[in-house]
Write a protein that holds these residues in place. Sequence first.
Motif, PDB file in Angstrom:
ATOM      1  N   PRO A  46       0.797  -1.234   0.000  1.00 13.73           N
ATOM      2  CA  PRO A  46       0.000   0.000   0.000  1.00 13.73           C
ATOM      3  C   PRO A  46       0.825   1.278   0.000  1.00 13.73           C
ATOM      4  O   PRO A  46       0.305   2.343  -0.329  1.00 13.73           O
ATOM      5  N   ASP A  47       2.106   1.220   0.386  1.00 13.13           N
ATOM      6  CA  ASP A  47       2.905   2.444   0.387  1.00 13.13           C
ATOM      7  C   ASP A  47       4.060   2.304  -0.602  1.00 13.13           C
ATOM      8  O   ASP A  47       3.860   2.443  -1.797  1.00 13.13           O
ATOM      9  N   ILE A  48       5.262   2.043  -0.136  1.00 15.07           N
ATOM     10  CA  ILE A  48       6.368   1.802  -1.060  1.00 15.07           C
ATOM     11  C   ILE A  48       6.342   0.326  -1.457  1.00 15.07           C
ATOM     12  O   ILE A  48       5.862  -0.517  -0.710  1.00 15.07           O
ATOM     13  N   ASP A  49       6.842   0.000  -2.654  1.00 15.67           N
ATOM     14  CA  ASP A  49       6.761  -1.391  -3.091  1.00 15.67           C
ATOM     15  C   ASP A  49       7.914  -2.213  -2.512  1.00 15.67           C
ATOM     16  O   ASP A  49       8.854  -1.698  -1.902  1.00 15.67           O
ATOM     17  N   GLY A  50       7.821  -3.525  -2.719  1.00 14.25           N
ATOM     18  CA  GLY A  50       8.818  -4.424  -2.156  1.00 14.25           C
ATOM     19  C   GLY A  50      10.210  -4.203  -2.702  1.00 14.25           C
ATOM     20  O   GLY A  50      11.210  -4.445  -2.003  1.00 14.25           O
TER      21      GLY A  50
END
Length: 228
Positions: free
Chosen positions: A57-61
């Motif tokens: 939901p925020d920064i990606d993996g």
Amino acid sequence: MKKVLILEDEVSIRSFVVINLKRAGYEVVEAGAGMEALEKLKENPDVGVAILDIMLPDIDGFEVCRNIRATDKRIGIIMLTARSQEMDKITGLMTGADDYMTKPFSPAELTARIDALYRRISSDGGGDSIELSQGPFVLNTRNRTLDKEGRRIKLTQVEYAIMRLFMQNPGRALSREDILTSVWGRDYDGELKIVDVNIRRLRIKIEDDTANPSYITTVWGFGYKWGA
């Protein structure tokens, strides 16, 4: 107890993974968002393996992986993705992941991958210092460090294992299968491309000219050879 971080925003999947890892004897740290995972890692510096979902939901993996690798080369990282696209796998490995798994996956296979990373982390942890010196490189197998002309090159656990294999076999052509078995283990059932992507990542760190590598050379149709 060995500790694992699971970063997954889907609660049902995360709970499923947590239950199975606990059954396998692991202590589990949970996170549902990227920034939360980075905070949890600061609070739990003894985490040995991190499992990172890509879609968050925020920064990606990928960004979480880059952040981890900026400060921690030793931790094992496995990327999870719901997509089977090749670019996801390659991007994950190039940002510093050691392995990847595509959903859906079996808990037994995930546990086996984590076990393999933990074995790699704990190997060569003691004994007398042994240095392998070839060309401008010095590999210390006790401290698990690599220096090139006196400059420290930061390696992940997989990169270190590949370098050690090469420097223990100078001038010998190693097949992709040889490298996969030696570094990832005989029971690893992933794809051979993981070898090629890690070689590409390693060349970026050690070669003077990645377009014309002089240390890790390609043996076309077979594998790679170390020639420092």
